[in-house]
Enzyme design. Structure first.
Site, mmCIF file in Angstrom:
data_model
loop_
_atom_site.group_PDB
_atom_site.id
_atom_site.type_symbol
_atom_site.label_atom_id
_atom_site.label_comp_id
_atom_site.label_asym_id
_atom_site.label_seq_id
_atom_site.Cartn_x
_atom_site.Cartn_y
_atom_site.Cartn_z
ATOM 1 N N HIS A 308 44.462 47.955 60.914
ATOM 2 C CA HIS A 308 45.885 47.878 60.599
ATOM 3 C C HIS A 308 46.136 48.456 59.222
ATOM 4 C CE1 HIS A 308 49.954 46.344 60.199
ATOM 5 N NE2 HIS A 308 49.928 46.293 61.514
ATOM 6 N N ASP A 366 47.579 43.940 69.308
ATOM 7 C CA ASP A 366 47.549 44.676 70.571
ATOM 8 C C ASP A 366 46.256 44.482 71.342
ATOM 9 O OD1 ASP A 366 50.069 45.727 70.388
ATOM 10 O OD2 ASP A 366 49.415 47.331 69.067
#
Ligand code: CMC
Length: 431
Positions: A308, A366
């Site tokens: 991320h 996700d």
């Protein structure tokens, strides 16, 4: 805008420039460079905005080191546990948790706007049946501006409010209809006696021949998926919405731009890409091969659902999502399917691997959302549309904040130019 506590000094060719340093309520201070070009004749260079604040906001705060995500100050894990999606929508849009009466009124307003103009059905029918639902969503959401003319004037606060409610209400209907269309099944119209998540699931899974009884554990899990994706400060799609709206474009067009950006595999498309990757890996014994590929600089392959830009310790949304995945899989009795086995083993292997540990790459939201959605019966092509349904409130809240700002300016980045300098045109016979 925060007060300037102190200044930063920039020296260029021996000349000093003082730049104000602004402080927010929390988070790193920012150096205010708005007057830099006027004073020093230089731009700053920051492709990917890794060190640049693009706006002043009061909605969402992320501390990537601590793994903290706050909406209007409230931590995401508390909201995921104690609140629900429409209450979080209210919080993001209006800044405070609603009273019971305010929440009831808000839910009523959203519920009354869930239907689409009947003429819009013809739009769906113009698509090929094998169209990706995101392709349909980009088009249909953009087309809302052709159907709801009374909520496209961004200078009118009432019209902005109606446009906001319409988009929160209609996005599940649009996503579900895009799904039904690709299945070749009739559209299922919204039912106003159901809650937001249950209504969405029913519109996706009911058929005229057989209604769909929504399991409360599954609808709670769906609501959590919506809640966990609701907003994420200035991510790529939100920044796209802000940039599109800075020109004064109507809200439906701006949200369509956000949906287009979300579709990419580095952003909202990662949930689909992640599940497809798990299926491609196929069995636990192939994990070392894929880990080696992810680490190989000459191979473009990345572990989808890992890493991320902002979180560098853990993704707080992933923690809640993982717990939710366990609940759903237990309820559905899915404890041993091959995709899940690969997911569990891959997570463990990556978390123990020096490459991923050193680069602070760990499963993001996700990684787990796809596992839940697949268990619920959604095909991978619906994962990103579901993300779009959830993120609509974030886009709208950020859009509304921006449009209401009296200092609104069109977004217009500058560049570092490395092309040819001035040269004379050469007639074609002389080239
Ligand atoms: N697998 C393997 N290596 C990776 C990965 C990954 N998933 N992510 C980052 N790296 C490596 C990358 O190669 C780079 O190595 P080096 O420093 O040696 O060049 C280093 O880690 C930093 O990566 P980056 O691309 O500079 O980091 P970024 O902040 O620009 O990218 C990201 C963040 C999310 C785009 C990236 O981690 C990625 O592509 N992840 C896979 C896609 C994904 O899961 N996206 C969903 C994000 S969460 C939901 C959302 O916000 O939409």
């Amino acid at each position: 805008m925060g007060d300037s506590k102190t200044t930063a000094r920039l020296t260029i060719d021996g000349k000093d420039f003082e730049l104000p340093v602004l402080a927010g309520t929390t988070g790193p201070d920012v150096i205010d460079i708005r007057k830099l070009y006027g004073q020093a004749g230089v731009f700053t260079y920051d492709p990917g905005f890794t060190s640049t604040a693009s706006c002043d906001s009061t909605i969402t705060y992320i501390d990537g080191e601590k793994g903290e995500l706050l909406h209007r100050g409230y931590p995401i894990d508390q909201l995921a546990e104690k609140s629900h999606f429409l209450e979080v929508c209210y919080l993001l849009l209006y800044g405070e948790l609603p009273t019971a009466a305010q929440l009831e009124d808000f839910e009523e307003r959203v519920t009354r706007h869930t239907m689409l103009h009947e003429q819009m059905m013809y739009l769906f029918r113009g698509y090929r049946r094998d169209a990706h639902p995101m392709a349909i969503m980009v088009g249909v959401v953009g087309a809302l501006s052709a159907f709801y003319h009374d909520s496209t004037d961004i200078t009118d606060p009432w019209q902005r409010e109606v446009a906001s409610i319409r988009m929160i209400a209609k996005m599940p209907t649009i996503a579900a209809m895009a799904f039904k269309y690709t299945l070749g099944q009739p559209f299922v119209y919204p039912r106003n006696d159901l809650d937001y998540a249950s209504n969405f699931m029913r519109m996706c899974f009911a058929v005229p021949a057989e209604d769909y009884e929504v399991n409360p554990i599954l609808s709670r899990a769906m609501d959590r998926i919506f809640t966990l994706h609701a907003d994420h400060e200035q991510n790529a799609s939100t920044s796209t919405v802000r940039l599109a709206s800075s020109s004064g474009a109507n809200p439906f067009a701006c949200i369509a731009a956000g949906i287009a950006c979300l579709w990419g595999p580095a952003h909202g498309g990662a949930n689909q890409a992640c599940l497809e990757m798990l299926r491609e890996i196929g069995s636990v014994d192939r994990i070392p091969e894929y880990l080696a590929r992810a680490k190989d600089k000459d191979d473009d392959f990345r572990l989808m659902g890992f890493g991320h830009r902002v979180y560098k310790n853990f993704d707080p949304r992933a923690k809640v999502m993982k717990q939710s995945a366990d609940e759903v899989l237990e309820l559905l009795g899915i404890e041993d399917n091959p995709t899940l086995q690969v997911a569990k083993a891959l997570e463990k292997a990556a978390l123990e691997d020096d490459y991923f540990v050193d680069k602070k790459l760990f499963p993001n939201v996700d990684f787990y959302s796809g596992i839940i959605l697949e268990a619920m019966g959604f095909p991978t092509s619906m994962f990103t549309p579901i993300f779009a349904v959830s993120r609509t409130i974030g886009w709208i809240s950020q859009w509304k904040e921006m449009i209401s700002d009296p200092q609104l300016k069109i977004g217009r980045p500058r560049q570092l130019y490395h092309g040819e300098t001035l040269r004379d045109y050469i007639d074609i016979e002389n080239r």
